[in-house]
Design an enzyme around this catalytic site. Sequence first.
Site, short mmCIF file in Angstrom:
data_model
loop_
_atom_site.label_atom_id
_atom_site.label_comp_id
_atom_site.label_asym_id
_atom_site.label_seq_id
_atom_site.Cartn_x
_atom_site.Cartn_y
_atom_site.Cartn_z
N SER A 21 0.86 -1.19 0.00
CA SER A 21 0.00 0.00 0.00
C SER A 21 0.89 1.24 0.00
CB SER A 21 -0.95 -0.03 1.20
OG SER A 21 -1.95 0.95 1.07
N ASN A 22 0.37 2.36 0.44
CA ASN A 22 1.17 3.60 0.48
C ASN A 22 0.68 4.47 1.63
OD1 ASN A 22 -1.03 5.40 -0.56
ND2 ASN A 22 -0.86 4.00 -2.30
N ARG A 23 1.26 5.66 1.77
CA ARG A 23 1.05 6.48 2.98
C ARG A 23 -0.21 7.35 2.92
NH1 ARG A 23 5.76 10.04 3.11
NH2 ARG A 23 4.59 11.00 4.80
N SER A 24 -1.00 7.23 1.88
CA SER A 24 -2.19 8.10 1.79
C SER A 24 -3.15 7.85 2.96
CB SER A 24 -2.92 7.83 0.47
OG SER A 24 -4.16 8.49 0.47
N ALA A 88 -4.59 7.50 -4.01
CA ALA A 88 -3.22 7.03 -4.30
C ALA A 88 -3.33 5.54 -4.62
CB ALA A 88 -2.33 7.28 -3.10
#
Length: 220
Positions: A21-24, A88
Amino acid sequence: MKILVTAGPTREHLDPVRFLSNRSTGKMGYAIADVARLRGHDVQLISGPVSISSPASIVCSRITTAQEMHDLVLEQLPDMDVLVMCAAVADWRPCEVSRHKLKKNAMQSTLPLVRTADILEAVQRIRRPEQIIVGFAAETHDILSYARDKLDRKGMDLIVANDVSRSDAGFGADSNAVTLIDKTGAICELPLQSKHEVAKKILDWVELHAQKIHANASLR
Ligand code: CTP
């Protein structure tokens, strides 16, 4: 107007307990949805996994993966005047998703990945010309040149270029500092301000652009 907003990250599972995943955190997308609703627009939100609760009186569909977001955006797009792709979206997913937790001794040291579907590239093929498409570019360097490239490549009307290397802007922050670039090449740099204020500026641009589209249509 009918406005579809996507927000938050997507998660690409490897097994029931692990994912890419990512930091959004979804704050920017939720602020856009909230401001649009307060201005009287008919807002639909498609959200990845975030800890923000759904804003009152906004229809919010919760999804997990890029493919789920892709399918829902394409299903809802024909009914929309505006799409704001603030999510994101993960660009890669594991080739295989295990139904059971993988045991570390059975795992390889490399993880085979495949590209996820690019939602805005798919949108570009089916959108009507009068629909307004807004995208984001979350970058750490060469921000404006990457943003311009995405604006052209993905057929957007407006891109919001975001420096995510700053701690006071981008992922997780309550404030943001962005540059708006439209398809004519016009640039508007917005200094650091709350994500709600940034959302208002983005919606100002969308509303003005919609007025121009309608004015041109009535001249024909
Ligand atoms: N986006 C999308 N589908 C994807 C990935 C991104 O529709 N699979 C959208 C995002 O919501 C954003 C825009 O495309 O509005 C740009 O996303 P970004 O991740 O910055 O760009 P990418 O095209 O993924 O390029 P790169 O990862 O190389 O920066």
